[in-house]
Scaffold this motif. Sequence first.
Motif, short mmCIF file in Angstrom:
data_model
loop_
_atom_site.label_atom_id
_atom_site.label_comp_id
_atom_site.label_asym_id
_atom_site.label_seq_id
_atom_site.Cartn_x
_atom_site.Cartn_y
_atom_site.Cartn_z
N CYS A 3 0.86 -1.19 0.00
CA CYS A 3 0.00 0.00 0.00
C CYS A 3 0.89 1.24 0.00
N ASN A 4 0.32 2.37 -0.37
CA ASN A 4 1.04 3.64 -0.30
C ASN A 4 0.68 4.30 1.01
N LEU A 5 1.69 4.90 1.67
CA LEU A 5 1.50 5.47 2.99
C LEU A 5 2.30 6.76 3.11
N ASN A 6 1.74 7.70 3.81
CA ASN A 6 2.41 8.96 4.13
C ASN A 6 2.14 9.20 5.61
N ALA A 7 3.20 9.17 6.45
CA ALA A 7 3.01 9.26 7.90
C ALA A 7 4.16 10.01 8.56
N ILE A 42 6.42 1.11 12.42
CA ILE A 42 6.92 1.11 11.06
C ILE A 42 8.38 0.68 11.07
N GLN A 70 7.23 8.18 3.58
CA GLN A 70 6.22 8.00 2.55
C GLN A 70 6.73 7.01 1.52
N ARG A 72 5.87 3.11 -0.70
CA ARG A 72 5.16 1.83 -0.80
C ARG A 72 5.56 0.96 0.38
N ILE A 88 4.29 -2.44 9.79
CA ILE A 88 4.36 -1.86 8.45
C ILE A 88 5.82 -1.82 8.06
#
Length: 90
Positions: A3-7, A42, A70, A72, A88
């Motif tokens: 998934c794509n994530l921005n954290a 993460i 950020q 994949r 993650i």
Amino acid sequence: MPCNLNAICYIDQHNETLGKSSFVVTAVGIVSSQHQNTNIFIHIIAFYPKDVTRDCDLERFKKGDIIRVQGRFSIIETEVEESKIKLIKV
């Protein structure tokens, strides 16, 4: 499943080892959300060139820093202190 994530996360664990041509950083970041009861962990792996004259877009970080990640990611399940958690992986 990727998934794509921005954290934004807090670096809780940080380990740097010397590779053949680069430094390899393995870290664990914690993401907290007001919408969830548990923290999200993460797993971060970063590579930095040994040669400081080479360009590197990735800024160095250390334990206690707050960084933005950020890209994949994959969600995996692992066991920590006899408890199963979802992790993650960057």
